[in-house]
Motif scaffolding. Structure first.
Motif: not given
Length: 214
Positions: A120-129
């Motif tokens: 579980v990531l401590e910070a949410e990273w943005q991604g693009l599909i």
């Protein structure tokens, strides 16, 4: 206090954990129609009950009693505890991640990456599909709105570190795509084929790029 092979090590909100006949509900879980589901994102923990006295033996006869709820293991979902010296896990090319769709645009879906592998990531990273990365065939016929909706939980693969703001993700493989979706009526849906989810309450179907059952 460990997970079993029949239960997941990580859970996302709304994920099925097991029937109430096998587990007692603990923190971070809720019951719906005799089944237990996760109420938050975190680590699945199963606590075994204290051992009760075994069956009473009388010569060749064994007297068994019915299993009471107190004798069932307790399943909980615990938020991952962070620490100041813990190194943040960064998604890398080839990693399979779980993400939540934040918004959709004509040519891409914007997601927040929640889990990388089993972490579980401590910070949410943005991604693009991007529209060309949704599926492997008939790419010119793909429509983002028919593949994802805000709030969907998606299993995807990191295919590029992208730009400074976002990772580029793909759902082109069969096992990648939407793994959890809520209908427009607010009900948790179930997949009926590779491009459709169905609302069990209303009976209405909605299009999605569905991940192969896991």
């Amino acid at each position: 206090m460990a997970t079993t092979s029949s239960s997941p090590s990580m859970a996302i909100p709304g994920q099925f954990l097991g029937p109430v006949s096998k587990f007692q509900p603990g923190p971070g879980t809720h019951i719906h129609e005799s089944n237990l589901y996760a109420s938050l994102l975190g680590v699945v923990n199963i606590a075994q009950p204290a051992k009760a006295p075994g069956p009473v033996k009388r010569l060749n006869k064994i007297i068994n009693t019915q299993t009471s709820p107190a004798e069932l293991p307790t399943i909980s979902v615990l938020r991952a505890a962070g620490s100041s010296d813990k190194r943040e896990v960064l998604p890398e090319v080839g990693n399979v991640v779980l993400c939540r769709v934040i918004r959709i645009m004509p040519r891409q879906a914007v997601v927040a990456i929640l889990i990388c592998g089993d972490t579980v990531l401590e910070a949410e990273w943005q991604g693009l599909i991007r529209v060309q990365d949704v599926r492997a065939t008939e790419k010119d016929r793909v429509k983002i709105y028919d593949s994802f909706r805000p709030g969907d939980i998606v299993r995807a693969e990191v295919i590029s570190l992208g730009d400074q703001a976002s990772y580029y993700l793909s759902t082109a493989r069969n096992e990648l795509g939407v793994i959890m979706a809520t209908s427009e009526a607010g009900n948790t849906m179930y997949p009926v084929n590779w491009k459709e989810y169905k609302d069990p309450e209303t009976g209405l179907s909605e299009p999605r790029k569905v991940a192969k059952p896991y």
